[in-house]
Design a protein around this motif. Sequence first.
Motif, short mmCIF file in Angstrom:
data_model
loop_
_atom_site.label_atom_id
_atom_site.label_comp_id
_atom_site.label_asym_id
_atom_site.label_seq_id
_atom_site.Cartn_x
_atom_site.Cartn_y
_atom_site.Cartn_z
N GLY A 345 0.82 -1.21 0.00
CA GLY A 345 0.00 0.00 0.00
C GLY A 345 0.85 1.26 0.00
O GLY A 345 1.95 1.28 0.55
N LEU A 346 0.33 2.33 -0.64
CA LEU A 346 1.09 3.58 -0.77
C LEU A 346 0.93 4.49 0.45
O LEU A 346 1.69 5.45 0.59
CB LEU A 346 0.64 4.34 -2.03
CG LEU A 346 0.86 3.64 -3.36
CD1 LEU A 346 0.33 4.51 -4.49
CD2 LEU A 346 2.33 3.32 -3.60
N ASN A 347 -0.08 4.23 1.26
CA ASN A 347 -0.26 5.00 2.48
C ASN A 347 -0.25 6.51 2.21
O ASN A 347 0.46 7.27 2.86
CB ASN A 347 0.86 4.63 3.46
CG ASN A 347 0.49 4.97 4.89
OD1 ASN A 347 -0.68 5.16 5.22
ND2 ASN A 347 1.49 5.07 5.74
N LEU A 348 -1.05 6.94 1.25
CA LEU A 348 -1.10 8.36 0.89
C LEU A 348 -1.70 9.19 2.02
O LEU A 348 -2.55 8.70 2.76
CB LEU A 348 -1.95 8.54 -0.38
CG LEU A 348 -1.34 8.00 -1.67
CD1 LEU A 348 -2.38 8.01 -2.79
CD2 LEU A 348 -0.12 8.81 -2.09
N PRO A 349 -1.26 10.43 2.14
CA PRO A 349 -1.82 11.29 3.21
C PRO A 349 -3.33 11.50 3.00
O PRO A 349 -3.81 11.54 1.86
CB PRO A 349 -1.08 12.62 3.01
CG PRO A 349 0.09 12.32 2.13
CD PRO A 349 -0.25 11.10 1.33
N GLN A 350 -4.03 11.67 4.11
CA GLN A 350 -5.49 11.81 4.07
C GLN A 350 -5.97 12.92 3.11
O GLN A 350 -6.91 12.70 2.35
CB GLN A 350 -6.02 12.03 5.49
CG GLN A 350 -7.53 11.90 5.63
CD GLN A 350 -8.06 10.49 5.39
OE1 GLN A 350 -7.32 9.51 5.47
NE2 GLN A 350 -9.34 10.37 5.06
N PRO A 351 -5.33 14.11 3.11
CA PRO A 351 -5.83 15.15 2.19
C PRO A 351 -5.72 14.74 0.72
O PRO A 351 -6.54 15.14 -0.11
CB PRO A 351 -4.92 16.36 2.48
CG PRO A 351 -4.35 16.10 3.84
CD PRO A 351 -4.26 14.61 3.99
N VAL A 352 -4.71 13.93 0.39
CA VAL A 352 -4.55 13.46 -0.99
C VAL A 352 -5.65 12.44 -1.31
O VAL A 352 -6.25 12.46 -2.39
CB VAL A 352 -3.14 12.86 -1.20
CG1 VAL A 352 -3.00 12.26 -2.59
CG2 VAL A 352 -2.07 13.92 -0.96
N LEU A 353 -5.93 11.57 -0.37
CA LEU A 353 -6.99 10.59 -0.56
C LEU A 353 -8.33 11.28 -0.78
O LEU A 353 -9.14 10.89 -1.62
CB LEU A 353 -7.07 9.65 0.65
CG LEU A 353 -5.85 8.76 0.87
CD1 LEU A 353 -5.96 8.07 2.23
CD2 LEU A 353 -5.71 7.74 -0.26
#
Length: 368
Positions: A345-353
Amino acid sequence: MLGSARTIAQVVLGLSLAICSTVQGQASAPAPAKPTDEEKALRAFAAIHPIDVHVHVFKTDPAFQKMLEGLNVKLLNILVMDDTLPYRKQLQPQIDDALALVRSSRGHIALCTTFDPYKVDSAAFDADAIKQIDRDFAQGAVAVKIWKNIGMEIKDSKGQYIMADDPRFEPIYKDIASHGKTLMTHQAEPDVAWGPPDASDPSWSYYQENPQWYVANQPGFPSKQTILEARDHVLASNPELRMVGVHLGSMERDLDNIARHLDEYPNFAIDTAARMEYLMLMPQEKMRAFLIKYQDRVLYGTDLDLLPDAHFPAVLKDWRSTYARDWKFLATDQTFNVEGKQVHGLNLPQPVLQKIFRTNAMRWIPGL
Ligand SMILES: [Zn+2]
């Protein structure tokens, strides 16, 4: 008397059975099952109120509607004209069905309409297409789709493949832009369609099932580059037109090429539909950096479908597992298995998601 005595006896019996089963229920009830990985992923997915900008839904069903409501998901239902499939051959019945679906969806489905490109040679082509699209806009359509049959199937009277930048499409693009609507373009296909055969390519099974789109060794067939250059020409000559290149803009193996396009054309964004597996193959750090850099330009889409002959509940399982898989890939740091491959998983930051799964769709396709 007899009747009421029996009724009382029945009530007493019923009550005692109910109490009995409650007691038994309490005694033997297993502890509430721990949510599975998939359930956890779907809860987090639902919490973001996601928008899936790329689906093909031909019918509805109470169980399907319930799933949409449970996941808080909104869908953009995309119409396509395809003269090889009976349910995609005629345009107006598709529009009528799709509008009925939108109305019955309690705000969970929006419409991306299309026009009939097979009629491109008719004298009234532009006028008819614009009239129909404007009518669809008036009824709530938020976008218009062009499909790969432009570039890869439809030929003009001289036997030449018609490209997206054919002058006859130009008034239609201008009309879409003047209404502030969005053009969704599926142009060309994954590289593997031009060969050589590659069983390890995520799209390979599609060409096994749809060999008419496997164009390797077809003399005179346009190159992928020719088709995409025509699409780019539309972008350059219509700076007021917002375009979403679906399926990663058909540049699924080349993040640098996608980046160049996003840099060059501010009116261009991409969706992830049916190409998430290519993103899973990319070097992880590069993939993550790309999505953070271009966080305003990527829209979440799946290409999931609900065909006229779909079987429940298998189809719902498919939708849920796709949403869970995609969420795990973009939003978590889990390692999991996709088609026999380990994916991290890329674990993208919440604002990006928040942007990829929701607000980019609202910005790029107003009305969603
Ligand atoms: Zn599609």
